[in-house]
Design an enzyme around this catalytic site. Structure first.
Site, mmCIF file in Angstrom:
data_model
loop_
_atom_site.group_PDB
_atom_site.id
_atom_site.type_symbol
_atom_site.label_atom_id
_atom_site.label_comp_id
_atom_site.label_asym_id
_atom_site.label_seq_id
_atom_site.Cartn_x
_atom_site.Cartn_y
_atom_site.Cartn_z
ATOM 1 C CD GLU A 181 -3.185 -1.173 1.956
ATOM 2 O OE1 GLU A 181 -3.243 -0.335 2.876
ATOM 3 O OE2 GLU A 181 -4.086 -2.001 1.729
ATOM 4 C CD GLU A 230 -3.489 -6.189 2.627
ATOM 5 O OE1 GLU A 230 -4.396 -5.516 3.163
ATOM 6 O OE2 GLU A 230 -2.276 -5.960 2.773
HETATM 7 O O1 AHR Z 1 -5.170 -6.339 6.582
HETATM 8 C C1 AHR Z 1 -5.105 -5.246 7.432
HETATM 9 C C2 AHR Z 1 -4.451 -4.041 6.770
HETATM 10 O O2 AHR Z 1 -5.255 -3.615 5.711
HETATM 11 C C3 AHR Z 1 -3.112 -4.276 6.133
HETATM 12 O O3 AHR Z 1 -2.075 -4.188 7.038
HETATM 13 C C4 AHR Z 1 -3.025 -3.187 5.122
HETATM 14 O O4 AHR Z 1 -2.229 -3.523 4.016
HETATM 15 C C5 AHR Z 1 -4.475 -2.939 4.743
HETATM 16 O O5 AHR Z 1 -4.793 -1.610 4.757
#
Ligand code: AHR
Length: 512
Positions: free
Chosen positions: A193, A316
């Site tokens: 991110e 994610e």
């Molecule tokens: O999964 C939780 C968080 O969500 C992670 O650390 C981040 O990459 C995302 O914003």
């Protein structure tokens, strides 16, 4: 004979009335469903690592192998976890891997600034993670620190983990730390991110930073054959994908990431278990956006990479609600209901259907955090409905995707509607075809007619995951409240399959 034709006529009449109609192109399979679509994500966050995966090798209460819980190892082996991402997430861009190797007594502690400022004693580090991956049979996906690290630190990590003995001080260090041979690290993430917790960069800035790291972690021709994943877009930030595709030479990366969570409203995420049908509907709206996201990010990638040599890695994804009452707000511990089973089933179908571009996906997160497949409480462990969906679907891993055309009824709530039936199919190397179907309608059974084009099936078997209420979940008191059961609601009639999907159910059929 006459009996059969009356039955068939009745069924066809029913099919004609039904608007759920699928054509399965059983002989038109071309693309492989990369097993890594069934990947997972583990972060130093709450009780994902400590208490979830790892309890320490001195723990006498919870059976473990080198500190990793044996109950968890067995459950993850059964799940066939193909790839595991670590150590974050946001944590990754604060992590200095050298703090987590060598004698545990000498490892420095740090504060986990992203997740509750709790003490991180670094007792679970590189050796522990990579050994655990070998134990469960998963490929390792190491997420490198680009936000606050250096190219030197990342290059040393590559050497420490993968280079042959005797080739650098780092490989001597590995041997001194008790590992006699290199590990295999399947995937390297260059930051996480980068548009947010990974450094608040613009896409243009990150593309340059990426190239710097990617250059030094191997050589110009990547003779180490590292699989490098660039930190990808958030949700519908197509500009991010466009800039990365435009500015990073194709030979310098293998995949772009993409993160998308199913969240009702970041300011008011709602309870994981006590939700209304309206909240369920909104969660599914957010979740099903994945179809549009992968389609449009893929289209941007197609402009620069029409042959699809680069992958989209949805590294994610999953549902995100308020934490369970009484738990630490920074630990993101949430229960997991049939709503999560719907999210899992639909998203995995979407990824399967886009397997020409989507080659990896990592559900967030594997244990005790967000849409977990496993929850633990000291020595107790339960499997969530999401676990069961991923286990039912693992038949698709590395199988050939069979294209489908889906015409579905709507799931209507008030003035809004969503597609009710979601599906994907594949044929494995043994010749068995699997069809996974989800009915997200909270109230109505869906009768589905599947027209089989290009195959003649004789045998059908199925499994179903459903429950009495959408809000149902598995608890430590009732760990088997929701488990997959044999499914008898499907039959073969000529070249058609007739399937009856109860409300909020996930079904996987096996055919030959
Ligand atoms: O999964 C939780 C968080 O969500 C992670 O650390 C981040 O990459 C995302 O914003």
């Amino acid at each position: 004979m006459r009996k059969i034709s009356i039955l068939m006529a009745l069924l066809f009449a029913q099919a004609a009335k039904s608007q759920n109609y699928i054509v399965l192109h059983a002989s038109k399979g071309k693309d492989t469903i990369n097993k890594n679509i069934y990947g997972h994500f583990s972060e130093h966050l709450g009780h994902c690592i400590y208490g979830g995966l790892y309890v320490g090798d001195k723990n006498k209460k919870i059976p473990n192998k080198d500190g990793v819980r044996i109950d968890v190892i067995n459950a993850l082996k059964k799940l066939k976890v193909p790839v595991l991402r670590w150590p974050g997430g946001c944590f990754a861009d604060t992590y200095h891997w050298k703090d987590g190797v060598g004698s545990k007594a000498q490892r420095p502690s740090m504060l986990n600034v992203w997740w509750g400022n709790v003490k991180e004693d670094n007792s679970f580090g590189t050796n522990e993670f990579l050994n655990m991956c070998e134990e469960i049979g998963a490929e390792a996906y190491l997420s490198g620190n680009v936000g606050s690290g250096t190219p030197h630190e990342l290059t040393d990590w590559v050497k420490y983990t993968t280079h042959p003995n005797g080739s650098s001080p780092m490989t001597d260090y590995r041997q001194a730390n008790g590992r006699s041979t290199p590990w295999k690290v399947g995937f390297w993430g260059l930051g996480n991110e980068a548009w947010g917790c990974g450094g608040n960069m613009t896409a243009e800035w990150y593309a340059n930073v990426y190239k710097q790291y990617a250059t030094f972690m191997t050589d110009w021709s990547n003779s180490d054959k590292l699989y490098r994943i660039a930190s990808g877009a958030s949700d519908d930030d197509y500009h991010w994908t466009e800039v990365l595709m435009r500015d990073i030479p194709l030979k310098m990366f293998d995949a772009l990431g993409l993160h998308h969570y199913s969240v009702i409203d970041w300011a008011k995420k709602g309870s994981a278990t006590a939700f209304t049908e309206k909240e369920y509907f909104t969660t599914m709206q957010r979740s099903l956006l994945m179809e549009e996201l992968v389609t449009r990010h893929s289209a941007v990638m197609d402009k620069y990479d029409p042959k699809k040599t680069k992958a989209l890695a949805v590294d994610e994804w999953g549902g995100w609600y308020e934490v369970e009452p009484g738990t630490n707000g920074a630990f993101l511990f949430q229960q997991n209901t049939m709503r999560d089973a719907m999210i899992a089933g639909c998203n995995l179908n979407i990824f399967n259907n886009h397997c020409d571009r989507v080659k990896m996906a990592n559900l967030a997160q594997i244990i005790n955090v967000l849409q977990a497949v496993i929850l633990t409480d000291e020595e107790k462990m339960i499997l969530t409905p999401t676990y069961h969906v991923m286990e039912m679907y693992n038949v698709h891993q590395d199988a050939t995707m069979l294209p489908m055309n889906v015409i579905s009824n709507d799931y209507v709530l008030g003035n809004e509607k969503l597609q009710a039936v979601w599906a994907s199919a594949s044929k494995n190397k043994g010749g068995l075809t699997h069809i996974s179907l989800v009915n997200i309608d909270a109230n109505k059974t869906q009768d589905v007619v599947i027209d089989v084009d290009g195959a003649a099936y004789k045998n059908i078997k199925g499994r179903i995951l459903t429950s009495k209420k959408l809000q149902d979940y598995n608890s430590f008191e009732k760990p088997e409240n929701i488990v997959p059961l044999a499914f008898n609601g499907a039959q073969i009639i000529g070249n058609k399959l007739m399937v009856k999907l109860p409300p909020f159910s996930v079904v996987v059929l096996a055919l030959n």
